[in-house]
Design a protein around this motif. Structure first.
Motif, PDB file in Angstrom:
ATOM      1  N   ASP A   1      -7.140  -3.078   0.609  1.00  0.00           N
ATOM      2  CA  ASP A   1      -6.140  -3.172   0.434  1.00  0.00           C
ATOM      3  C   ASP A   1      -5.829  -4.456  -0.705  1.00  0.00           C
ATOM      4  OD1 ASP A   1      -4.807  -1.514   2.033  1.00  0.00           O
ATOM      5  OD2 ASP A   1      -4.260  -2.724   3.900  1.00  0.00           O
ATOM      6  N   LEU A   2      -6.724  -5.583  -0.573  1.00  0.00           N
ATOM      7  CA  LEU A   2      -6.701  -6.426  -1.938  1.00  0.00           C
ATOM      8  C   LEU A   2      -7.045  -6.182  -3.119  1.00  0.00           C
ATOM      9  CD1 LEU A   2      -8.114  -9.485  -0.059  1.00  0.00           C
ATOM     10  CD2 LEU A   2      -5.721  -9.642  -1.137  1.00  0.00           C
ATOM     11  N   VAL A   3      -7.883  -5.394  -3.078  1.00  0.00           N
ATOM     12  CA  VAL A   3      -8.553  -4.550  -4.155  1.00  0.00           C
ATOM     13  C   VAL A   3      -7.549  -3.869  -5.158  1.00  0.00           C
ATOM     14  CG1 VAL A   3     -10.509  -3.211  -5.441  1.00  0.00           C
ATOM     15  CG2 VAL A   3     -10.851  -4.343  -3.601  1.00  0.00           C
ATOM     16  N   GLN A   4      -7.182  -3.048  -4.177  1.00  0.00           N
ATOM     17  CA  GLN A   4      -6.074  -1.938  -4.649  1.00  0.00           C
ATOM     18  C   GLN A   4      -4.576  -2.801  -5.344  1.00  0.00           C
ATOM     19  OE1 GLN A   4      -4.527   1.490  -2.323  1.00  0.00           O
ATOM     20  NE2 GLN A   4      -7.140   1.650  -2.018  1.00  0.00           N
ATOM     21  N   ALA A   5      -4.531  -3.498  -4.234  1.00  0.00           N
ATOM     22  CA  ALA A   5      -2.997  -4.632  -5.052  1.00  0.00           C
ATOM     23  C   ALA A   5      -3.393  -5.538  -6.712  1.00  0.00           C
ATOM     24  CB  ALA A   5      -3.285  -5.969  -3.792  1.00  0.00           C
ATOM     25  N   THR A   6      -5.015  -5.871  -6.191  1.00  0.00           N
ATOM     26  CA  THR A   6      -5.035  -6.097  -7.531  1.00  0.00           C
ATOM     27  C   THR A   6      -4.937  -5.257  -8.711  1.00  0.00           C
ATOM     28  OG1 THR A   6      -6.907  -7.866  -6.465  1.00  0.00           O
ATOM     29  CG2 THR A   6      -6.809  -7.266  -8.505  1.00  0.00           C
ATOM     30  N   VAL A   7      -5.365  -3.608  -8.811  1.00  0.00           N
ATOM     31  CA  VAL A   7      -5.517  -2.900  -9.765  1.00  0.00           C
ATOM     32  C   VAL A   7      -4.351  -2.357  -9.895  1.00  0.00           C
ATOM     33  CG1 VAL A   7      -6.191  -0.686 -10.331  1.00  0.00           C
ATOM     34  CG2 VAL A   7      -7.224  -1.703  -9.003  1.00  0.00           C
TER      35      VAL A   7
ATOM     36  N   GLY B   1      -5.930 -17.223   3.339  1.00  0.00           N
ATOM     37  CA  GLY B   1      -7.025 -17.168   4.325  1.00  0.00           C
ATOM     38  C   GLY B   1      -7.596 -15.850   4.043  1.00  0.00           C
ATOM     39  N   ALA B   2      -7.158 -14.941   4.218  1.00  0.00           N
ATOM     40  CA  ALA B   2      -7.803 -13.576   4.199  1.00  0.00           C
ATOM     41  C   ALA B   2      -8.136 -13.158   3.097  1.00  0.00           C
ATOM     42  CB  ALA B   2      -6.859 -11.871   4.713  1.00  0.00           C
ATOM     43  N   PHE B   3      -7.467 -13.641   2.108  1.00  0.00           N
ATOM     44  CA  PHE B   3      -8.263 -13.426   0.941  1.00  0.00           C
ATOM     45  C   PHE B   3      -9.878 -14.222   0.221  1.00  0.00           C
ATOM     46  CE2 PHE B   3      -8.708 -14.407  -3.494  1.00  0.00           C
ATOM     47  CZ  PHE B   3      -8.572 -13.481  -4.662  1.00  0.00           C
TER      48      PHE B   3
END
Length: 210
Positions: free
Chosen positions: A17-23, A48-50
């Motif tokens: 989810d973090l990677v797709q959000a970055t994209v 913190g999760a990041f």
């Protein structure tokens, strides 16, 4: 659209989810303007999760480039992975797929190309990551061109690697110029010219790519 923080996710899902959000944010505003706080908000996770998954913004930028490359390989699979199909038909199918990409509601842009534009001179690690993805695309196309030369007569011999990089440059450059010129149809016109160029390399084939 930012995701809800209430959804229970596995560590793998959180990272994805973090990677797709970055994209999504890169496509919208570029990587320089994308902050860690914005990535967390977009993904619906805590800071913190990041930092549990990534040392910092540069590491997730590299992951975003790799994710885009994997997504691209999946998108091109109908052309690249059809090992039993005629390679020239598969090249035409690839152009069809590229034209379909331009017909979506969202602008036709590329994370790899955008990161190259932003950081080719300032961040060697991003330049190298982007170059790997661009090289992979060119290698796949060059392989199809080599296979097509084995099955179809050519007007004159050509270097498959050079032609593949030409098509790669046309594709990436068309996305950049069409975005600047605010003319999405420009990409489609250029891809049709690429198709015509491909036909001149194999003039006697008379294939129906559909």
């Amino acid at each position: 659209m930012p995701q809800s923080t209430s959804r229970r996710r596995s560590p793998e899902e959180t990272r994805e989810d973090l990677v797709q959000a970055t994209v999504r944010l890169i496509l919208k505003q570029g990587f320089t303007a994308t902050r860690v706080d914005a990535i967390c908000s977009e993904a619906g996770v805590t800071k913190g999760a990041f930092f549990h998954h990534f040392k910092g913004k540069d590491e997730i930028g590299d992951a975003a480039i790799a994710w885009w490359g994997r997504m691209g390989s999946q998108a091109y699979a109908p052309a690249w992975d059809d090992v039993e199909g005629d390679p020239l038909v598969r090249l035409h199918r690839m152009l069809d797929l590229m034209i379909q990409f331009t017909e979506r509601e969202a602008p036709c842009v590329c994370v790899v190309g955008m990161m190259s534009q932003e950081f080719a001179q300032s961040k060697p690690e991003f330049r190298q990551a982007a170059d790997r993805e661009l090289a992979h695309w060119s290698q796949q196309v060059a392989k199809l061109l080599d296979q097509a030369k084995c099955q179809h007569p050519v007007a004159q011999d050509f270097d498959s690697d050079s032609v593949a990089w030409f098509l790669n440059s046309l594709w990436q450059g068309s996305m950049l110029v069409s975005k600047t010129h605010q003319d999405p149809a420009m990409i489609r016109r250029n891809l049709e010219m690429a198709r015509h160029y491909l036909d001149t390399l194999f003039p006697a084939s008379n294939l129906n790519p559909n």
